[in-house]
Design a protein around this motif. Sequence first.
Motif, PDB file in Angstrom:
ATOM      1  N   LEU B 453       1.319  20.004   5.085  1.00  0.00           N
ATOM      2  CA  LEU B 453       2.047  19.361   3.984  1.00  0.00           C
ATOM      3  C   LEU B 453       2.761  18.105   4.480  1.00  0.00           C
ATOM      4  N   ALA B 454       3.478  18.234   5.610  1.00  0.00           N
ATOM      5  CA  ALA B 454       4.208  17.078   6.141  1.00  0.00           C
ATOM      6  C   ALA B 454       3.230  15.955   6.495  1.00  0.00           C
ATOM      7  N   GLY B 455       2.131  16.317   7.143  1.00  0.00           N
ATOM      8  CA  GLY B 455       1.145  15.310   7.534  1.00  0.00           C
ATOM      9  C   GLY B 455       0.594  14.570   6.329  1.00  0.00           C
ATOM     10  N   THR B 456       0.242  15.319   5.291  1.00  0.00           N
ATOM     11  CA  THR B 456      -0.326  14.689   4.100  1.00  0.00           C
ATOM     12  C   THR B 456       0.686  13.769   3.431  1.00  0.00           C
ATOM     13  N   VAL B 457       1.899  14.253   3.285  1.00  0.00           N
ATOM     14  CA  VAL B 457       2.917  13.456   2.600  1.00  0.00           C
ATOM     15  C   VAL B 457       3.206  12.173   3.381  1.00  0.00           C
ATOM     16  N   ILE B 458       3.362  12.292   4.702  1.00  0.00           N
ATOM     17  CA  ILE B 458       3.630  11.095   5.510  1.00  0.00           C
ATOM     18  C   ILE B 458       2.454  10.120   5.394  1.00  0.00           C
ATOM     19  N   TYR B 459       1.259  10.657   5.524  1.00  0.00           N
ATOM     20  CA  TYR B 459       0.065   9.806   5.458  1.00  0.00           C
ATOM     21  C   TYR B 459       0.003   9.076   4.118  1.00  0.00           C
ATOM     22  N   VAL B 460       0.127   9.834   3.049  1.00  0.00           N
ATOM     23  CA  VAL B 460      -0.078   9.248   1.717  1.00  0.00           C
ATOM     24  C   VAL B 460       1.023   8.241   1.393  1.00  0.00           C
ATOM     25  N   PHE B 461       2.270   8.581   1.727  1.00  0.00           N
ATOM     26  CA  PHE B 461       3.338   7.621   1.458  1.00  0.00           C
ATOM     27  C   PHE B 461       3.162   6.352   2.285  1.00  0.00           C
ATOM     28  N   ALA B 462       2.758   6.506   3.537  1.00  0.00           N
ATOM     29  CA  ALA B 462       2.541   5.328   4.379  1.00  0.00           C
ATOM     30  C   ALA B 462       1.493   4.419   3.765  1.00  0.00           C
ATOM     31  N   MET B 463       0.411   5.020   3.261  1.00  0.00           N
ATOM     32  CA  MET B 463      -0.669   4.202   2.720  1.00  0.00           C
ATOM     33  C   MET B 463      -0.322   3.611   1.357  1.00  0.00           C
ATOM     34  N   TRP B 464       0.486   4.324   0.572  1.00  0.00           N
ATOM     35  CA  TRP B 464       0.945   3.723  -0.683  1.00  0.00           C
ATOM     36  C   TRP B 464       1.750   2.459  -0.380  1.00  0.00           C
ATOM     37  N   ASN B 465       2.708   2.611   0.531  1.00  0.00           N
ATOM     38  CA  ASN B 465       3.531   1.458   0.892  1.00  0.00           C
ATOM     39  C   ASN B 465       2.684   0.333   1.438  1.00  0.00           C
ATOM     40  N   SER B 466       1.839   0.696   2.393  1.00  0.00           N
ATOM     41  CA  SER B 466       1.013  -0.314   3.037  1.00  0.00           C
ATOM     42  C   SER B 466       0.111  -0.995   2.014  1.00  0.00           C
ATOM     43  N   GLY B 467      -0.552  -0.201   1.186  1.00  0.00           N
ATOM     44  CA  GLY B 467      -1.527  -0.756   0.255  1.00  0.00           C
ATOM     45  C   GLY B 467      -0.888  -1.646  -0.793  1.00  0.00           C
ATOM     46  N   ILE B 468       0.237  -1.206  -1.326  1.00  0.00           N
ATOM     47  CA  ILE B 468       0.866  -2.015  -2.378  1.00  0.00           C
ATOM     48  C   ILE B 468       1.456  -3.289  -1.771  1.00  0.00           C
ATOM     49  N   THR B 469       2.052  -3.158  -0.576  1.00  0.00           N
ATOM     50  CA  THR B 469       2.548  -4.355   0.116  1.00  0.00           C
ATOM     51  C   THR B 469       1.416  -5.348   0.339  1.00  0.00           C
ATOM     52  N   GLN B 470       0.316  -4.820   0.864  1.00  0.00           N
ATOM     53  CA  GLN B 470      -0.858  -5.637   1.162  1.00  0.00           C
ATOM     54  C   GLN B 470      -1.382  -6.325  -0.103  1.00  0.00           C
ATOM     55  N   GLY B 471      -1.544  -5.536  -1.170  1.00  0.00           N
ATOM     56  CA  GLY B 471      -2.075  -6.090  -2.419  1.00  0.00           C
ATOM     57  C   GLY B 471      -1.160  -7.164  -2.989  1.00  0.00           C
ATOM     58  N   LEU B 472       0.151  -6.929  -2.915  1.00  0.00           N
ATOM     59  CA  LEU B 472       1.087  -7.913  -3.451  1.00  0.00           C
ATOM     60  C   LEU B 472       1.096  -9.177  -2.595  1.00  0.00           C
ATOM     61  N   MET B 473       1.037  -9.001  -1.270  1.00  0.00           N
ATOM     62  CA  MET B 473       1.045 -10.183  -0.398  1.00  0.00           C
ATOM     63  C   MET B 473      -0.196 -11.042  -0.624  1.00  0.00           C
ATOM     64  N   TRP B 474      -1.327 -10.381  -0.864  1.00  0.00           N
ATOM     65  CA  TRP B 474      -2.566 -11.135  -1.087  1.00  0.00           C
ATOM     66  C   TRP B 474      -2.478 -12.016  -2.327  1.00  0.00           C
ATOM     67  N   ARG B 475      -1.728 -11.526  -3.319  1.00  0.00           N
ATOM     68  CA  ARG B 475      -1.733 -12.253  -4.588  1.00  0.00           C
ATOM     69  C   ARG B 475      -0.461 -13.072  -4.805  1.00  0.00           C
ATOM     70  N   THR B 476       0.367 -13.202  -3.776  1.00  0.00           N
ATOM     71  CA  THR B 476       1.586 -13.989  -3.939  1.00  0.00           C
ATOM     72  C   THR B 476       1.295 -15.476  -3.718  1.00  0.00           C
ATOM     73  N   TYR B 477       1.712 -16.276  -4.678  1.00  0.00           N
ATOM     74  CA  TYR B 477       1.531 -17.728  -4.578  1.00  0.00           C
ATOM     75  C   TYR B 477       2.875 -18.402  -4.368  1.00  0.00           C
ATOM     76  N   THR B 478       2.840 -19.555  -3.719  1.00  0.00           N
ATOM     77  CA  THR B 478       4.061 -20.343  -3.576  1.00  0.00           C
ATOM     78  C   THR B 478       4.278 -21.159  -4.846  1.00  0.00           C
ATOM     79  N   GLU B 479       5.402 -21.832  -4.912  1.00  0.00           N
ATOM     80  CA  GLU B 479       5.668 -22.718  -6.050  1.00  0.00           C
ATOM     81  C   GLU B 479       4.615 -23.811  -6.149  1.00  0.00           C
ATOM     82  N   SER B 480       3.971 -24.111  -5.029  1.00  0.00           N
ATOM     83  CA  SER B 480       2.954 -25.163  -5.044  1.00  0.00           C
ATOM     84  C   SER B 480       1.618 -24.663  -5.575  1.00  0.00           C
ATOM     85  N   GLY B 481       1.536 -23.373  -5.888  1.00  0.00           N
ATOM     86  CA  GLY B 481       0.274 -22.825  -6.360  1.00  0.00           C
ATOM     87  C   GLY B 481      -0.682 -22.529  -5.227  1.00  0.00           C
TER      88      GLY B 481
END
Lengths: 292, 550
Positions: B453-481
């Motif tokens: 249970l601990a392993g799964t929860v740690i794994y899944v939470f880590a990947m949620w954080n990582s994945g959403i961070t990654q996805g948001l960083m990929w699509r972040t634009y500066t004011e310059s476009g």
Amino acid sequence: MSVRERDPLTGHETTGHEWNGITELNTRVPRVIWWAVGITHVWALIYWVLMPAWPLVTTYTRGLLGYDDQERVERQVAAAYAVRTDWTTALATLPAEEVRQDAALMSHVARTAPSLFGDNCAGCHGADAAGGPGFPSLVDNAWLWGGEAEAIMETLRVGINAPHPDSRWAQMPAFGETDILTRPQVRIVVDYVQSLSGLETVATQERLAEGEILFAENCASCHGEDAAGNRDLGAPNLTDDAWVYGGDDAVMFETIHNGRQGWMPAWEGRLTTAERMMLTLYIQDLGEEAGR
Amino acid sequence: MMTRLMATERQGALILSGLVALAGLILAAAGRGDPMGVHGWITLVFAGGVLLIALRALDAPEPTEDRLASYYDDPTKVGILLALFWAVVGMGMGVWVAAQLAWPELRFDAPWSSFGRLRPVHTSGVIFGFGGNALIATSFHVMQRTSRARLAGHLSPWFVLLGFNLFCLVAASGYLMGVTQSKEYAEPEWYADIWLVIVWVVYFVLYMRTLARRNEPHIYVANWYYLAFILVVAMLHIVNNLAVPASFGAAKSYSAFAGVQDAMTQWWYGHNAVAFFLTAGFLGMLYYFLPKRAERPIYSYRLSILSFWGIVFFYIWAGSHHLHYTALPQWVQTLGMTFSVMLLVPSWASAGNALMTLNGAWHKVRDDATLRFMMLAAVFYGLSTFEGSFMAVRAVNSLSHYTDWTVGHVHAGAMGWVALISFGSIYAVVPLLWRKEAMYSWKLVESHFWLALAGTVIYVFAMWNSGITQGLMWRTYTESGTLAYSFTETLVAMRPYYIARVIGGALFLAGAVIGAYNVYMTIRVAGHQAPQIDYPTGSEANEPAVPAAE
């Protein structure tokens, strides 16, 4: 043995079947499930009506909204370009000095250049632009082909030893492998060159004198009489403390004996002129910051 | 175990393993200088080993037991041990490749130890090695008990089990040599694929024949699912692996499909591998072992019907959600997305049916880690099917696609659902099969549960954080476009989560190792106890026939 029983806990009847002790209740499907089935199916139906959905023989149902991924992405890309056109056109046409005078243009550069550098240059020159063996540092103010904006722009455009027709071209010949110098002679030249940049050497004066002669005969044509390099030929300055491949005995022996021919890709066609201008200004500033 | 076969069956085993060994020899000869040749040798050694075992028992006396009075559990036992072996190997590889992403030096610069070669060893090792063996073993067990009939045949179960493991071995060793079709979860090359088709057809025939022998008027839900698993996996495997070998002497083939059709075929396969290998089969396990352990009737037979047909019907359409915003025509994406959302209802109906079955047995869930494994598996099944339908929505997918979120989702399913239900079922069935009082140590089962249970929860939470961070960083634009982050910056941001993932995976692996040890010790030292009834009984009269000889 179809005996229906009533489960005392739930009050529901079993189906009367039994498998190795497992029975099943004949509980009705809870209403919430039917609701969920209804909601998801109605939603899907609406989506199919509005959007491209079902294949026909040669075409597909296009949906009432007339939504088209292809068209939409083209529109978005065009809009994104349009937003940037003003300042990218300026960057592509103005000389570097004029760009530097324009604070608005420079703020675009400051926002954009770091990720451009990270995606295109950092792979070889390092995230901190300090380079590594075979990949020159961009922050030490030791330039192989010149550090002026025009020189950097040209290096970026055509690359070094790249397939570009105008590519800059440079080669350190393999003096040992081609028998121009014997192995002991290569070692003498190593000692001599190390002495030029003030590295400590245990070599005798005679040995250094011999090295000076060998240098003049073999190396000076590219690296210059004073060994200060030649930026027209991409020949490094040998009197400073910057080394592309390294200044220790073994690496220098390899350099002189086996020769070197590093390369840098030509970025024309991969990056726009405006992008190359941003990178030029960015790495000039990096060098200045590091120099301070 | 060989001596429990009749002389004719032993001769059959000898001939069969001889034929496979011969096939290995031909493969070795035809593939000289190519990885295919190595696979020939592996096949030869594997089949040769079986042949030797058969040869040594060839002159043994005929078995005296009354076969109709007992179930045939030897293949199940071996299958469970193989499942545990592959669990440790596959999860160990997973921890290694996870560590490589955080510390690339762990690649050690050998070709075979590169991420691209080790990763499929992890995925195939876990899905096919661990999951596949657990499915085959439990399907044999469940089918016999719910049909009150002995397996139809004594040779074919062995052929299925060992043949499947030969496939796994060829697959895993091939990856290390760089043999791959570059199709996810369908990496093995043409000769391995052909072999699996043979094995699978035998499996299907065996299953149908046993079902035809049943002494029950009705077919239990678990068997619907196992049957769907066997049948549809055969279909998926055959279609997706249609290919033309570049030569009959080498491990290289070209897919029968090209371009976006190839991609669509692959993800029709890939998603339904999730559906029919990793879901249907394991639902079969859940439907048998959970009510059995909880000693409660299934909450609703009607719900079982609704969710079974819902799952098998809707899943088949959903594969295209793996290809949102690609060259795949938008109408195909629409169908994939809408069917994925409609799929949520039967999926949750299954999870709900399992959890409602526990009503009246929650005190057992509290006290019994084995049942808790199954309960948690049902919870994770519900969670990951919700997440799957959610991620299939195009707007969500535009953020989640190609990020670690996908990896997290897969592992919520694979660790939380597939592995937990397998371990729960293994803990339930091992004492029964080996005629033991209970598992060697309930405390170890308990610690395995918490580690998992601990392993799964740690794994899944880590990947949620990582994945959403990654996805948001990929699509972040500066004011310059222009893009705000370089790719390297996203990697730097993900690194802490990569380390957390290694920790989560290591905990999960530790649990699996404890589980394997516990099973080993149960077999070696736990006290003997024969169950009251665990043998086929006649259909008309419910009274037991003569109990089986132990």
